[in-house]
Design a protein around this motif. Sequence first.
Motif, PDB file in Angstrom:
ATOM      1  N   THR A 159     -22.955 -39.823  -1.235  1.00 25.73           N
ATOM      2  CA  THR A 159     -22.442 -39.732   0.134  1.00 25.73           C
ATOM      3  C   THR A 159     -23.554 -40.076   1.111  1.00 25.73           C
ATOM      4  OG1 THR A 159     -23.023 -37.406   0.503  1.00 25.73           O
ATOM      5  CG2 THR A 159     -20.920 -37.837  -0.610  1.00 25.73           C
ATOM      6  N   SER A 160     -23.151 -40.331   2.339  1.00 24.80           N
ATOM      7  CA  SER A 160     -24.141 -40.649   3.364  1.00 24.80           C
ATOM      8  C   SER A 160     -25.063 -39.463   3.617  1.00 24.80           C
ATOM      9  CB  SER A 160     -23.445 -41.078   4.660  1.00 24.80           C
ATOM     10  OG  SER A 160     -22.537 -40.084   5.100  1.00 24.80           O
ATOM     11  N   PHE A 161     -24.536 -38.222   3.495  1.00 24.73           N
ATOM     12  CA  PHE A 161     -25.413 -37.058   3.662  1.00 24.73           C
ATOM     13  C   PHE A 161     -26.510 -37.046   2.616  1.00 24.73           C
ATOM     14  CE2 PHE A 161     -26.690 -32.927   2.088  1.00 24.73           C
ATOM     15  CZ  PHE A 161     -27.261 -32.386   3.221  1.00 24.73           C
ATOM     16  N   VAL A 162     -26.155 -37.255   1.366  1.00 28.55           N
ATOM     17  CA  VAL A 162     -27.162 -37.260   0.296  1.00 28.55           C
ATOM     18  C   VAL A 162     -28.179 -38.365   0.542  1.00 28.55           C
ATOM     19  CG1 VAL A 162     -27.545 -37.483  -2.196  1.00 28.55           C
ATOM     20  CG2 VAL A 162     -25.539 -36.263  -1.360  1.00 28.55           C
ATOM     21  N   ALA A 163     -27.709 -39.518   0.960  1.00 26.39           N
ATOM     22  CA  ALA A 163     -28.619 -40.629   1.238  1.00 26.39           C
ATOM     23  C   ALA A 163     -29.642 -40.242   2.298  1.00 26.39           C
ATOM     24  CB  ALA A 163     -27.824 -41.859   1.681  1.00 26.39           C
ATOM     25  N   ARG A 164     -29.180 -39.681   3.397  1.00 23.77           N
ATOM     26  CA  ARG A 164     -30.099 -39.293   4.469  1.00 23.77           C
ATOM     27  C   ARG A 164     -31.026 -38.162   4.011  1.00 23.77           C
ATOM     28  NH1 ARG A 164     -25.006 -39.568   7.613  1.00 23.77           N
ATOM     29  NH2 ARG A 164     -24.973 -41.586   8.658  1.00 23.77           N
ATOM     30  N   PHE A 165     -30.467 -37.182   3.305  1.00 24.87           N
ATOM     31  CA  PHE A 165     -31.253 -36.028   2.877  1.00 24.87           C
ATOM     32  C   PHE A 165     -32.365 -36.441   1.916  1.00 24.87           C
ATOM     33  CE2 PHE A 165     -31.896 -32.152   0.272  1.00 24.87           C
ATOM     34  CZ  PHE A 165     -32.271 -31.285   1.291  1.00 24.87           C
TER      35      PHE A 165
ATOM     36  N   GLY B 124     -34.018 -39.261   1.926  1.00 30.55           N
ATOM     37  CA  GLY B 124     -35.006 -40.171   2.482  1.00 30.55           C
ATOM     38  C   GLY B 124     -34.555 -41.565   2.806  1.00 30.55           C
ATOM     39  N   LEU B 125     -33.257 -41.881   2.623  1.00 32.03           N
ATOM     40  CA  LEU B 125     -32.775 -43.198   3.040  1.00 32.03           C
ATOM     41  C   LEU B 125     -32.476 -43.135   4.536  1.00 32.03           C
ATOM     42  CD1 LEU B 125     -31.976 -43.036  -0.148  1.00 32.03           C
ATOM     43  CD2 LEU B 125     -30.706 -45.099   0.394  1.00 32.03           C
ATOM     44  N   THR B 126     -33.548 -43.162   5.310  1.00 32.31           N
ATOM     45  CA  THR B 126     -33.450 -42.885   6.740  1.00 32.31           C
ATOM     46  C   THR B 126     -33.267 -44.130   7.595  1.00 32.31           C
ATOM     47  OG1 THR B 126     -35.874 -42.907   6.864  1.00 32.31           O
ATOM     48  CG2 THR B 126     -34.812 -40.780   6.540  1.00 32.31           C
ATOM     49  N   VAL B 127     -33.390 -45.312   6.991  1.00 28.80           N
ATOM     50  CA  VAL B 127     -33.168 -46.554   7.731  1.00 28.80           C
ATOM     51  C   VAL B 127     -31.721 -46.978   7.520  1.00 28.80           C
ATOM     52  CG1 VAL B 127     -33.845 -48.963   8.005  1.00 28.80           C
ATOM     53  CG2 VAL B 127     -35.574 -47.243   7.441  1.00 28.80           C
ATOM     54  N   GLU B 128     -30.950 -47.046   8.605  1.00 36.85           N
ATOM     55  CA  GLU B 128     -29.540 -47.411   8.530  1.00 36.85           C
ATOM     56  C   GLU B 128     -29.332 -48.742   9.248  1.00 36.85           C
ATOM     57  OE1 GLU B 128     -26.880 -44.201   9.563  1.00 36.85           O
ATOM     58  OE2 GLU B 128     -28.417 -42.703   9.046  1.00 36.85           O
ATOM     59  N   VAL B 129     -28.829 -49.715   8.504  1.00 39.32           N
ATOM     60  CA  VAL B 129     -28.677 -51.069   9.034  1.00 39.32           C
ATOM     61  C   VAL B 129     -27.207 -51.482   8.957  1.00 39.32           C
ATOM     62  CG1 VAL B 129     -29.404 -53.468   8.820  1.00 39.32           C
ATOM     63  CG2 VAL B 129     -30.981 -51.628   8.176  1.00 39.32           C
TER      64      VAL B 129
ATOM     65  N   GLY C 179     -36.011 -21.119 -23.540  1.00 39.40           N
ATOM     66  CA  GLY C 179     -34.633 -21.565 -23.747  1.00 39.40           C
ATOM     67  C   GLY C 179     -33.619 -20.838 -22.896  1.00 39.40           C
ATOM     68  N   THR C 180     -34.059 -20.244 -21.793  1.00 37.47           N
ATOM     69  CA  THR C 180     -33.163 -19.492 -20.920  1.00 37.47           C
ATOM     70  C   THR C 180     -32.362 -20.434 -20.024  1.00 37.47           C
ATOM     71  OG1 THR C 180     -34.834 -17.749 -20.846  1.00 37.47           O
ATOM     72  CG2 THR C 180     -33.077 -17.638 -19.220  1.00 37.47           C
ATOM     73  N   THR C 181     -31.124 -20.067 -19.754  1.00 37.12           N
ATOM     74  CA  THR C 181     -30.338 -20.780 -18.747  1.00 37.12           C
ATOM     75  C   THR C 181     -30.857 -20.375 -17.373  1.00 37.12           C
ATOM     76  OG1 THR C 181     -28.395 -20.765 -20.184  1.00 37.12           O
ATOM     77  CG2 THR C 181     -28.016 -21.164 -17.840  1.00 37.12           C
ATOM     78  N   SER C 182     -31.263 -21.337 -16.573  1.00 40.45           N
ATOM     79  CA  SER C 182     -31.925 -21.028 -15.302  1.00 40.45           C
ATOM     80  C   SER C 182     -31.301 -21.810 -14.154  1.00 40.45           C
ATOM     81  CB  SER C 182     -33.419 -21.357 -15.376  1.00 40.45           C
ATOM     82  OG  SER C 182     -34.039 -20.687 -16.456  1.00 40.45           O
ATOM     83  N   ILE C 183     -31.193 -21.144 -13.002  1.00 40.65           N
ATOM     84  CA  ILE C 183     -30.720 -21.777 -11.773  1.00 40.65           C
ATOM     85  C   ILE C 183     -31.687 -21.406 -10.666  1.00 40.65           C
ATOM     86  CG2 ILE C 183     -28.814 -22.005 -10.129  1.00 40.65           C
ATOM     87  CD1 ILE C 183     -26.954 -20.911 -12.305  1.00 40.65           C
ATOM     88  N   PHE C 184     -32.206 -22.406  -9.960  1.00 40.13           N
ATOM     89  CA  PHE C 184     -33.112 -22.085  -8.853  1.00 40.13           C
ATOM     90  C   PHE C 184     -32.688 -22.800  -7.582  1.00 40.13           C
ATOM     91  CE2 PHE C 184     -35.100 -25.919 -10.455  1.00 40.13           C
ATOM     92  CZ  PHE C 184     -35.733 -26.513  -9.374  1.00 40.13           C
ATOM     93  N   VAL C 185     -32.944 -22.119  -6.478  1.00 41.22           N
ATOM     94  CA  VAL C 185     -32.614 -22.617  -5.147  1.00 41.22           C
ATOM     95  C   VAL C 185     -33.868 -23.213  -4.521  1.00 41.22           C
ATOM     96  CG1 VAL C 185     -32.193 -21.815  -2.784  1.00 41.22           C
ATOM     97  CG2 VAL C 185     -30.646 -21.133  -4.619  1.00 41.22           C
ATOM     98  N   THR C 186     -33.716 -24.363  -3.892  1.00 45.69           N
ATOM     99  CA  THR C 186     -34.843 -24.972  -3.184  1.00 45.69           C
ATOM    100  C   THR C 186     -34.320 -25.909  -2.105  1.00 45.69           C
ATOM    101  OG1 THR C 186     -36.882 -26.267  -3.458  1.00 45.69           O
ATOM    102  CG2 THR C 186     -35.011 -26.907  -4.812  1.00 45.69           C
ATOM    103  N   HIS C 187     -35.143 -26.147  -1.081  1.00 53.06           N
ATOM    104  CA  HIS C 187     -34.841 -27.205  -0.113  1.00 53.06           C
ATOM    105  C   HIS C 187     -35.837 -28.352  -0.278  1.00 53.06           C
ATOM    106  CE1 HIS C 187     -37.935 -24.739   1.908  1.00 53.06           C
ATOM    107  NE2 HIS C 187     -38.345 -25.896   2.378  1.00 53.06           N
ATOM    108  N   ASP C 188     -36.690 -28.251  -1.317  1.00 52.27           N
ATOM    109  CA  ASP C 188     -37.756 -29.215  -1.564  1.00 52.27           C
ATOM    110  C   ASP C 188     -37.281 -30.230  -2.606  1.00 52.27           C
ATOM    111  OD1 ASP C 188     -40.067 -30.497  -2.721  1.00 52.27           O
ATOM    112  OD2 ASP C 188     -41.327 -28.951  -1.840  1.00 52.27           O
ATOM    113  N   GLN C 189     -37.077 -31.465  -2.173  1.00 52.73           N
ATOM    114  CA  GLN C 189     -36.581 -32.514  -3.056  1.00 52.73           C
ATOM    115  C   GLN C 189     -37.526 -32.757  -4.234  1.00 52.73           C
ATOM    116  OE1 GLN C 189     -35.857 -36.269  -1.064  1.00 52.73           O
ATOM    117  NE2 GLN C 189     -36.409 -37.414  -2.904  1.00 52.73           N
TER     118      GLN C 189
END
Length: 365
Positions: free
Chosen positions: A230-236, A238-243, A187-197
Amino acid sequence: MSLVISHLARRFGATQVLRGIDLTVDQGELIALLGPSGSGKTTLLRIIAGLDWPDAGGLSFDGADWLAKSAAERRIGFVFQHYALFPHMTVRDNIAFGLSVLPRSDRPAKAQIASTVDGLLSFLQIEGLADRYPAELSGGQRQRVALGRAMAINPRVLLLDEPFGALDAQVRRDLRRWLRGVHDSAGTTSIFVTHDQEEAFELADRVVVMNGGVIEQTGHPDEIYDHPATSFVARFLGLTVEVPVTMRAGRAQAAGIDLSALPRRAMADGPATLFLRPADILPVPDPQAPFRVTEIASTGALLRVVAQDDAGCRIEAEVPRREGRDLRKGQPVALRPAAGQIFPGGPQTAAVPIQTPMTLKEARP
């Protein structure tokens, strides 16, 4: 007992690392700070821990000003990416370290420290490792010991900086499930850092996506995945196809692309950009379609199919190999996206989507 971060800013020389961070973390939440290298995640974590100080802004826990308290006074548990275990100490002594160095007035009796360590060894399922040294442990075992040391002081907040970054893929997957169970039990309050989606989405109650020192989006993992803000979140994510598309009465239109599966958007008529994941695009043979298959490659279970029209619009799709068995190179195809996100403006300039009651309703997980 909430952790409240308000307008937090931090600069290193000419580089603005944090640009006014606002975030509230509730008691018992597991929060992931997700983003690319240099987005400010670890700096924010270090400020919460009392290992760094902001240039502006506020940080409080349960109403107390943490910027007026030292790291020791905050009673933070910190798990580093590379464990930072003491090599000359046994597992038992490493876990006991935080308790044994408390001021004499706060330090538990030796018997109580031993009891706490025994309880953590059992809780973390490493009882048999108590008398070993870090060099005798695997990476996953060291990570459990590092977590035990952080938890021994009964921290108000547990912080983890890329906790599984030094481990191989299978061990990471196993430890992610294990850590979620530990968090729920403690039940601990936890915050973790990652670059792994994948790591962030599997573990966290809420995901905070950071970029360039700002928070781009905060929300439930499914909400962020399905409705990037945002467009950054979309690209980050995996929405890598832009039409390039054209909006007409809330509907996106593009030659050769069937967009009927996409919900109506409350957006002004005009140019926009459709963001798609390759796995959400189905190429369908159609002799009248403007797109032609230019590449097909198999990865075993999937086919990677590239289609292009005469205007140079190139779209990459991923389809299950059995569903793409009728596709051939040079074949005309229509494209049917099952899901996507639309932003006003042309490709690479797409802005934040217009928020309306309609789009907010669609964003609920």
